[in-house]
Design an enzyme around this catalytic site. Structure first.
Site, mmCIF file in Angstrom:
data_model
loop_
_atom_site.group_PDB
_atom_site.id
_atom_site.type_symbol
_atom_site.label_atom_id
_atom_site.label_comp_id
_atom_site.label_asym_id
_atom_site.label_seq_id
_atom_site.Cartn_x
_atom_site.Cartn_y
_atom_site.Cartn_z
ATOM 1 N N ALA A 1 0.843 -1.200 0.000
ATOM 2 C CA ALA A 1 0.000 0.000 0.000
ATOM 3 C C ALA A 1 0.879 1.251 0.000
ATOM 4 C CB ALA A 1 -0.909 -0.016 1.228
ATOM 5 N N ASP B 1 5.379 -6.152 -3.093
ATOM 6 C CA ASP B 1 4.365 -7.165 -2.798
ATOM 7 C C ASP B 1 5.106 -8.397 -2.269
ATOM 8 O OD1 ASP B 1 2.510 -9.214 -2.817
ATOM 9 O OD2 ASP B 1 1.689 -8.713 -4.787
ATOM 10 N N SER C 1 0.962 -13.878 16.084
ATOM 11 C CA SER C 1 -0.323 -13.428 16.637
ATOM 12 C C SER C 1 -0.840 -14.405 17.670
ATOM 13 C CB SER C 1 -1.340 -13.310 15.500
ATOM 14 O OG SER C 1 -2.640 -13.111 16.009
ATOM 15 N N ASN C 2 -1.644 -13.873 18.570
ATOM 16 C CA ASN C 2 -2.343 -14.737 19.533
ATOM 17 C C ASN C 2 -3.249 -15.745 18.810
ATOM 18 O OD1 ASN C 2 -5.440 -13.796 19.847
ATOM 19 N ND2 ASN C 2 -4.198 -12.004 19.375
ATOM 20 N N TYR D 1 -5.876 -17.277 9.030
ATOM 21 C CA TYR D 1 -4.889 -16.294 9.485
ATOM 22 C C TYR D 1 -3.987 -16.888 10.571
ATOM 23 C CZ TYR D 1 -3.313 -12.152 12.129
ATOM 24 O OH TYR D 1 -2.575 -11.221 12.814
ATOM 25 N N LYS E 1 0.172 -17.698 10.604
ATOM 26 C CA LYS E 1 1.138 -17.233 11.606
ATOM 27 C C LYS E 1 1.861 -18.426 12.238
ATOM 28 C CE LYS E 1 0.418 -12.769 11.294
ATOM 29 N NZ LYS E 1 1.451 -11.831 10.855
ATOM 30 N N SER F 1 -2.782 -4.895 19.787
ATOM 31 C CA SER F 1 -1.989 -3.669 19.909
ATOM 32 C C SER F 1 -2.701 -2.517 19.218
ATOM 33 C CB SER F 1 -0.582 -3.879 19.336
ATOM 34 O OG SER F 1 0.267 -2.838 19.768
#
Ligand code: NAI
Ligand code: 15L
Length: 283
Positions: free
Chosen positions: A53, A69, A129-130, A154, A158, A184
């Site tokens: 982005a 990318d 991530s959790n 997702y 991770k 966060s």
């Protein structure tokens, strides 16, 4: 610094923080990327900022803007060349169909480590991530060695990223810290985040510890502030010396003014909250 090509500190009264020469920050246009673009400045002589982005233009010679990318292997190789350490935030950050996750997160993290290997990068900080442990109940306390229970595409990506980090340490000696970030944001947004919240200040501290602590091998650490009711035990990452300074307690009254959550709601049952109930996609 021990492993990420430290720059010799300048002389002065108070020792400056250790720095690397060129630090790559992926995901620099994202929520955390924008925050860290400012806060990682003391950690590097040059910050190379990358995202798919648009990003704000470089505001000094100490910033390099390199759009990329992560699913493009050749572009990632060029992106990583010349960097001494990497903070890898880039990728899809929510639950999405597998095809999207595959490109950005699975191919992306693999391309990144392959490029790190080819270009001699010694340290990677991986924004895990959790959601790699999201199907554990909120009544459990987990350490870094617990069984992973990803709560969706997702979380699976991770979990793969953590395995890539371990493999590149075992095979090639590239050290990583996988930070299983809780939530966060500027403040906790709901009751679940009273346990999972990680302030931007504590995140920055944790990244600094992850960059400059010697001999981390592949360390898994839970990214949380000093919250009162936590589900995670960071004793296996004690060598990082991470001491959070913020706590979600200061937001308790505001959060508890929200309507109660039903005990049958995934947000009240699982560590991953609502992510556990998303999908399937495309049926
Ligand atoms: P975000 O979604 O705001 O930022 C992710 C960035 O990655 C975006 O700017 C996006 O454009 C970029 N990106 C997506 N696909 C890409 C691709 N194919 N190539 C290059 N860049 C691509 O997410 P946020 O909140 O800033 O999180 C940063 C990282 O931390 C993410 O990896 C996320 O999974 C992880 N994380 C964040 C948490 C949080 O509470 N903010 C919690 C747990 C993990
Ligand atoms: C994450 O992994 C996401 O990237 C973030 O947007 C939040 O949803 C966070 O987890 C969370 O679990 O609160």
């Amino acid at each position: 610094m021990s492993s990420a090509a430290a720059v010799t500190p300048a002389s002065g009264d108070a020792p400056p923080p250790p720095r690397v020469h060129r630090l790559l920050l992926t995901g620099a246009a994202g929520g955390l990327g924008k925050v860290l673009r400012e806060r990682l400045v003391p950690y590097a002589e040059v910050l190379r900022l990358s995202d798919i982005a648009g990003m704000a233009p470089a505001d000094s010679a100490a910033e390099e803007i390199v759009p990329c990318d992560l699913s493009d292997k050749v572009a990632v190789d060029a992106l990583v060349k010349g960097c001494d350490a990497i903070v890898h935030l880039g990728g899809v950050s929510v639950e999405r169909p597998f095809e999207e996750i595959l490109e950005a997160n699975i191919k992306g993290v693999f391309h990144l480590y392959e490029a790190a290997r080819r270009h001699g990068v010694k340290r990677v900080i991986f924004a895990s991530s959790n959601h790699v442990i999201g199907f554990h109940k909120q009544t459990e306390t987990l350490d870094a060695h617990c069984q992973r229970r990803p709560d969706g595409n997702y979380g699976l990506s991770k979990s793969f990223g953590e395995d890539v980090a371990q493999f590149y340490f075992d095979r090639y000696g590239i050290e990583s810290v996988s930070i299983r970030i809780g939530s966060s944001f500027p403040e906790p947004l709901n009751r679940r985040m009273m346990s999972t919240w990680l302030s931007y200040r504590d995140l920055t501290t944790l990244i600094g510890k992850s960059l400059f602590t010697p001999d981390v091998k592949h360390t898994v650490v839970y990214g949380m502030s000093a919250n009162k009711d936590v589900w995670w035990d960071n004793s296996a990452a004690a060598h990082l010396g991470y001491v959070p300074r913020d706590t979600s307690e200061v937001f308790r009254a505001k959060v508890e003014a929200q309507p109660p959550v039903a005990p049958t709601d995934p947000n009240a049952i699982y560590q991953g909250g609502g992510f556990t109930a998303q999908g399937p996609f495309g049926d």
